[in-house]
Design a protein around this motif. Structure first.
Motif, PDB file in Angstrom:
ATOM      1  N   GLU A  44      -1.199   5.226   5.467  1.00 53.32           N
ATOM      2  CA  GLU A  44      -2.523   5.496   4.908  1.00 53.32           C
ATOM      3  C   GLU A  44      -2.880   4.342   3.977  1.00 53.32           C
ATOM      4  O   GLU A  44      -2.122   4.042   3.066  1.00 53.32           O
ATOM      5  CB  GLU A  44      -2.456   6.792   4.107  1.00 53.32           C
ATOM      6  N   GLN A  72      -2.135  14.988   1.948  1.00 54.72           N
ATOM      7  CA  GLN A  72      -1.255  14.461   0.907  1.00 54.72           C
ATOM      8  C   GLN A  72      -0.980  15.535  -0.137  1.00 54.72           C
ATOM      9  O   GLN A  72       0.074  15.547  -0.757  1.00 54.72           O
ATOM     10  CB  GLN A  72      -1.906  13.243   0.269  1.00 54.72           C
ATOM     11  N   LEU A 113       4.145   5.891  -5.055  1.00 54.64           N
ATOM     12  CA  LEU A 113       4.202   5.973  -6.510  1.00 54.64           C
ATOM     13  C   LEU A 113       3.211   6.988  -7.029  1.00 54.64           C
ATOM     14  O   LEU A 113       3.552   7.858  -7.838  1.00 54.64           O
ATOM     15  CB  LEU A 113       3.870   4.609  -7.116  1.00 54.64           C
ATOM     16  N   SER A 114       1.960   6.893  -6.537  1.00 54.98           N
ATOM     17  CA  SER A 114       0.953   7.779  -7.125  1.00 54.98           C
ATOM     18  C   SER A 114       1.241   9.231  -6.759  1.00 54.98           C
ATOM     19  O   SER A 114       1.086  10.116  -7.595  1.00 54.98           O
ATOM     20  CB  SER A 114      -0.452   7.359  -6.712  1.00 54.98           C
ATOM     21  N   PHE A 157      -5.587   5.255  -9.188  1.00 51.76           N
ATOM     22  CA  PHE A 157      -4.775   6.194  -9.958  1.00 51.76           C
ATOM     23  C   PHE A 157      -3.720   5.457 -10.772  1.00 51.76           C
ATOM     24  O   PHE A 157      -3.562   5.685 -11.977  1.00 51.76           O
ATOM     25  CB  PHE A 157      -4.117   7.179  -8.981  1.00 51.76           C
ATOM     26  N   ILE A 158      -3.029   4.520 -10.117  1.00 47.18           N
ATOM     27  CA  ILE A 158      -1.982   3.767 -10.807  1.00 47.18           C
ATOM     28  C   ILE A 158      -2.589   2.934 -11.930  1.00 47.18           C
ATOM     29  O   ILE A 158      -2.046   2.853 -13.041  1.00 47.18           O
ATOM     30  CB  ILE A 158      -1.244   2.857  -9.805  1.00 47.18           C
ATOM     31  N   LEU A 168       3.866  14.911 -12.874  1.00 47.82           N
ATOM     32  CA  LEU A 168       2.971  15.498 -13.878  1.00 47.82           C
ATOM     33  C   LEU A 168       2.807  16.992 -13.637  1.00 47.82           C
ATOM     34  O   LEU A 168       2.855  17.794 -14.578  1.00 47.82           O
ATOM     35  CB  LEU A 168       1.612  14.799 -13.841  1.00 47.82           C
ATOM     36  N   ASP A 211       0.829  -1.217   0.000  1.00 50.26           N
ATOM     37  CA  ASP A 211       0.000   0.000   0.000  1.00 50.26           C
ATOM     38  C   ASP A 211       0.858   1.261   0.000  1.00 50.26           C
ATOM     39  O   ASP A 211       0.561   2.228  -0.690  1.00 50.26           O
ATOM     40  CB  ASP A 211      -0.900   0.027   1.238  1.00 50.26           C
ATOM     41  N   VAL A 212       1.927   1.210   0.789  1.00 48.98           N
ATOM     42  CA  VAL A 212       2.809   2.382   0.881  1.00 48.98           C
ATOM     43  C   VAL A 212       3.501   2.603  -0.459  1.00 48.98           C
ATOM     44  O   VAL A 212       3.640   3.734  -0.919  1.00 48.98           O
ATOM     45  CB  VAL A 212       3.874   2.183   1.971  1.00 48.98           C
ATOM     46  N   ILE A 250       9.535   2.375 -18.593  1.00 49.24           N
ATOM     47  CA  ILE A 250       8.255   2.829 -19.140  1.00 49.24           C
ATOM     48  C   ILE A 250       8.400   4.246 -19.692  1.00 49.24           C
ATOM     49  O   ILE A 250       7.954   4.547 -20.797  1.00 49.24           O
ATOM     50  CB  ILE A 250       7.159   2.776 -18.055  1.00 49.24           C
ATOM     51  N   SER A 295       0.659   9.887   7.006  1.00 44.24           N
ATOM     52  CA  SER A 295       0.676   8.954   5.886  1.00 44.24           C
ATOM     53  C   SER A 295       2.110   8.799   5.421  1.00 44.24           C
ATOM     54  O   SER A 295       2.615   9.592   4.649  1.00 44.24           O
ATOM     55  CB  SER A 295      -0.217   9.445   4.755  1.00 44.24           C
ATOM     56  N   LEU A 296       2.765   7.781   5.948  1.00 49.57           N
ATOM     57  CA  LEU A 296       4.176   7.601   5.650  1.00 49.57           C
ATOM     58  C   LEU A 296       4.375   7.182   4.208  1.00 49.57           C
ATOM     59  O   LEU A 296       3.559   6.463   3.644  1.00 49.57           O
ATOM     60  CB  LEU A 296       4.753   6.528   6.566  1.00 49.57           C
ATOM     61  N   PHE A 322      -1.065   4.113 -20.426  1.00 48.42           N
ATOM     62  CA  PHE A 322       0.215   3.757 -21.026  1.00 48.42           C
ATOM     63  C   PHE A 322       0.041   2.632 -22.047  1.00 48.42           C
ATOM     64  O   PHE A 322       0.610   2.678 -23.147  1.00 48.42           O
ATOM     65  CB  PHE A 322       1.204   3.341 -19.940  1.00 48.42           C
ATOM     66  N   LEU A 348       2.345   1.843  -3.356  1.00 47.64           N
ATOM     67  CA  LEU A 348       1.381   2.425  -4.294  1.00 47.64           C
ATOM     68  C   LEU A 348       1.155   3.895  -4.013  1.00 47.64           C
ATOM     69  O   LEU A 348       1.145   4.713  -4.933  1.00 47.64           O
ATOM     70  CB  LEU A 348       0.060   1.657  -4.224  1.00 47.64           C
ATOM     71  N   SER A 349       0.986   4.237  -2.725  1.00 39.42           N
ATOM     72  CA  SER A 349       0.678   5.646  -2.474  1.00 39.42           C
ATOM     73  C   SER A 349       1.904   6.517  -2.767  1.00 39.42           C
ATOM     74  O   SER A 349       1.752   7.616  -3.291  1.00 39.42           O
ATOM     75  CB  SER A 349       0.146   5.856  -1.061  1.00 39.42           C
ATOM     76  N   ILE A 367       4.056  10.374  -8.978  1.00 40.77           N
ATOM     77  CA  ILE A 367       3.621  10.561 -10.368  1.00 40.77           C
ATOM     78  C   ILE A 367       2.844  11.865 -10.491  1.00 40.77           C
ATOM     79  O   ILE A 367       3.043  12.652 -11.424  1.00 40.77           O
ATOM     80  CB  ILE A 367       2.772   9.359 -10.845  1.00 40.77           C
ATOM     81  N   MET A 368       1.977  12.112  -9.487  1.00 43.62           N
ATOM     82  CA  MET A 368       1.229  13.376  -9.510  1.00 43.62           C
ATOM     83  C   MET A 368       2.190  14.561  -9.503  1.00 43.62           C
ATOM     84  O   MET A 368       2.029  15.516 -10.264  1.00 43.62           O
ATOM     85  CB  MET A 368       0.316  13.463  -8.289  1.00 43.62           C
ATOM     86  N   SER A 410      -5.101   5.613  -4.487  1.00 46.18           N
ATOM     87  CA  SER A 410      -3.807   5.520  -5.160  1.00 46.18           C
ATOM     88  C   SER A 410      -3.771   4.315  -6.089  1.00 46.18           C
ATOM     89  O   SER A 410      -3.203   4.374  -7.171  1.00 46.18           O
ATOM     90  CB  SER A 410      -2.679   5.459  -4.142  1.00 46.18           C
ATOM     91  N   ARG A 456       0.346   4.221  11.066  1.00 45.67           N
ATOM     92  CA  ARG A 456       0.743   5.476  10.442  1.00 45.67           C
ATOM     93  C   ARG A 456       0.736   5.427   8.926  1.00 45.67           C
ATOM     94  O   ARG A 456       1.072   6.402   8.280  1.00 45.67           O
ATOM     95  CB  ARG A 456       2.119   5.890  10.966  1.00 45.67           C
TER      96      ARG A 456
END
Lengths: 272, 403
Positions: B367, A135, A56-57, B375-376, A64, A50-51, A256, A218-219, B383, A53-54, A60-61, B372, B365
């Motif tokens: 989230e 975030q 990464l997103s 989003f990915i 962009l 999960d970490v 990519i 949110s680490l 892509f 992914l968050s 990426i934001m 997310s 701690r």
């Protein structure tokens, strides 16, 4: 031979400070506390998917956002006369003279609930915004700190664009939009790609921004790695495994991104 | 290409110059190192803001030690016990004197990281109050000398919090009324879990995984109310009204008593008492000088100056008598018997319990939201579409070439 001698300081440097640490990470990632070979660390990494992914997103934001803000900036700067260009580029690079932590501390005071922005909104009779410890604030911090790395490479590619090509296109009756989308933009793609990678890589592995601007609620993956090495958990084995996976992930993302470089992509697809 | 030979000589010159510089630095470094033993230096590793460093009117303790003994002090600081532990275990640097808290002293003793001290060489340690001798973390009193102590209290902003300090307990940190204005301990899971456990009325030294899970659930419930997990920004944020409530070590009150809005309450129920103790690392190169340092710190004059600056409670009666009565008689700053009778001390926990606590703390701690992921997924989808488009373009081009 001479070339090798000249290169040797860097080779020594990179062996000591790049190759050795990376190999240590690699060794640590496959060990357990007793020093035996083990895959349990790599298995445990998935606890933190999960970490990943968050992070990464968010990065990426941020990338962009940097691209959307940075490209027009670089483009407009490259169109001004050379003297102004020098001044503007110096202004863009100036925040880099200041320490990263210092700048982020300043932003903490600005974005706070009773900070400068909110006080201003309050005096204007508007509703206060919740900015810090979200975030959004973390993404903002990334954009603020790394945007220079987006603007500079794009700018340096743009000023190198051959003016004659544009003139030729104008002679052949292409309008401004067409010139931009058919010539300037495609030719600046190498700059965009190096800019994107230079923003993306530090923001995906950043580790203090989420604590300073995100309030530590949110680490990000960089924080998790930091905690494994220096924080409450002393688990360098897991930390190394996470770093290893993060490196692989970054390599994948770079691959990519490189696909967007048309000339390279064509070759690669043609190879299939 | 024309100037290639010129370039060559230039490069050769550069390499030579670089090489010479490098050798010179190396030799200088060697000589410096050889000269070093004349002046012994000790590495002291302490909590942040935990010594009188000359920034106030009180003496600079380290400088004074250097002046009197000629021993150089390399002073550095850490944020919490756990990072001290990580630093020592990774043994990147050798430390001589370290100042961990109670449970960490016990843990370091257990891991054989501390060295037994010779108390006969430290006569000043006899001024330490009896109640601090033979503590549970060092029952034989061989490895540690108490430096400071205190309890954990609740800091609050007087104009933002309506409850009186007498009626405050840990559950005020879960009060939805203060949503977004509560701060919690950041780095040490022990401190954060301690508060949740005390709120639930459980033992702060529990090793029952169920208890820890209950505490973690309690913290997850608290998370939406929290402004942030912080360590050193507590007073600044509360003082200016950015935050309303935060738990912290009560001693820091003196340092920050400048802000009139800042209040301090000792919770009604259980609280945590801690002792920070000076220890010598097992791998110390200069144990004698380290003992000299500890002895120096325990000197009544020096200790008084030091305590006046750092604000923590002193384990030496003689020092306490020399403090401003306003401080030494203040019940929240120098907790009385009644408060101490309901305060518990952290004990060293087994490794499994620590690992579980760390896991739960990290999970709290982190989230975990699905946005997310979405989003990915969208980005990956885009892509793939792009890949498909460019592939079809190339295929078209090729076809064009063949015909």
């Amino acid at each position: 031979m001479k070339k090798r001698i000249v290169l040797s300081p860097y080779l020594v440097w990179s062996t000591i400070f790049i190759i050795a640490p990376v190999s240590l990470i690699f060794i640590f990632a496959f060990r357990d506390i007793d020093g035996n070979f083990s895959l349990s660390n790599l298995k445990n990494v998935f606890m933190y998917s999960d970490v990943f992914l968050s992070s990464l997103s968010l990065s990426i934001m941020a990338t962009l956002a940097c691209l959307i803000i940075g490209y027009p900036t670089a483009y407009l700067i490259s169109r001004t006369n050379p003297k102004t260009q020098k001044l503007l580029i110096a202004l863009i690079a100036m925040p880099m003279w200041l320490n990263f932590l210092l700048k982020t501390y300043a932003w903490m005071t600005i974005l706070e609930d009773n900070g400068i922005i909110n006080n201003l909104l309050f005096y204007l009779g508007l509703q206060k915004l919740k900015i810090i410890n979200t975030q959004g604030a973390v993404v903002f911090g990334m954009v603020y700190n790394f945007i220079t790395y987006m603007i500079l490479p794009i700018y340096s590619v743009l000023i190198k664009t051959d003016k004659h090509i544009i003139e030729a296109a104008q002679d052949l009756g292409a309008n401004q939009n067409k010139i931009f989308f058919k010539i300037t933009l495609p030719l600046s793609i190498p700059g965009i790609i190096s800019g994107v990678s230079m923003v993306f890589v530090p923001s995906v592995s950043t580790f203090i921004l989420s604590r300073m601007l995100g309030g530590g609620t949110s680490l990000l993956i960089g924080d998790v790695i930091d905690i494994q090495f220096l924080g409450s958990v002393y688990n360098p084995w897991l930390g190394s495994a996470i770093s290893l996976i993060l490196m692989l992930l970054i390599f994948l993302c770079m691959a990519i991104i490189n696909f967007f470089d048309n000339s390279k992509a064509e070759k690669e697809i043609a190879a299939f | 290409m024309v100037n290639f030979s010129k370039n060559k000589t230039f490069l050769a010159f550069c390499t030579l110059a670089f090489g010479l510089l490098f050798t010179f630095l190396l030799i200088k470094w060697q000589i410096d190192n050889k000269n070093e033993p004349k002046q012994v230096s000790i590495n002291v590793y302490n909590w942040g803001n935990h010594i009188s460093d000359g920034s106030s009117e009180h003496i600079n303790v380290n400088a004074e030690f250097e002046r009197r003994t000629g021993i150089k002090v390399n002073y550095s600081t850490y944020q919490d016990n756990e990072s001290l532990y990580a630093k020592i275990m990774s043994s990147a640097t050798k430390y001589d004197v370290i100042i961990p808290s109670d449970y960490m002293v016990a843990k370091l003793i257990e891991k054989n990281m501390l060295r037994k001290m010779d108390f006969s060489k430290m006569p000043n340690t006899s001024t330490i109050d009896k109640e601090f001798l033979n503590p549970s973390y060092d029952p034989q009193n061989e490895y540690s000398v108490p430096y400071t102590w205190g309890v954990v209290g609740i800091f609050y902003n007087k104009s933002l919090v309506s409850e009186s300090p007498e009626e405050m307990d840990w559950d005020i940190l879960w009060n939805p009324k203060y949503k977004g204005r509560i701060m919690m301990f950041e780095n040490s899971p022990r401190d954060a879990f301690g508060i949740a456990l005390m709120k639930l009325g459980l033992s702060i030294n529990t090793i029952d995984p169920q208890d820890l899970k209950k505490a973690a659930a309690e913290m997850a419930r608290q998370k939406p109310l929290i402004k942030g997990y912080v360590t050193d920004q507590v007073f600044e944020k509360i003082g200016i009204g950015e935050a309303a409530l935060a738990p912290y070590y009560t001693d820091a009150y003196i340092v920050t008593s400048g802000s009139k809005d800042l209040g301090l309450a000792i919770p009604k129920g259980i609280t945590n008492k801690f002792v920070n103790a000076m220890c010598i690392c097992a791998n110390s190169d200069h144990p004698d000088e380290a003992q000299q340092y500890i002895n120096f710190i325990c000197d009544i004059e020096i200790a008084t100056e030091n305590i006046k600056h750092v604000g923590y409670c002193t384990p030496q009666q003689a020092v306490r008598e020399r403090l401003d009565p306003e401080i030494s008689q203040n019940k929240s700053l120098y907790p009385d018997k009644e408060i101490l009778s309901r305060s518990h001390t952290y004990e060293n926990l087994p490794d499994e319990t620590n690992a579980l606590m760390n896991d739960l703390w990290l999970k709290t701690r982190i989230e975990n939201n699905n946005s997310s992921k979405k989003f990915i997924c969208i980005l990956l989808g885009l892509f793939l579409v792009y890949l498909g488009l460019s592939a079809s373009k190339i295929i078209k081009k090729r076809k064009g070439n063949y015909t």
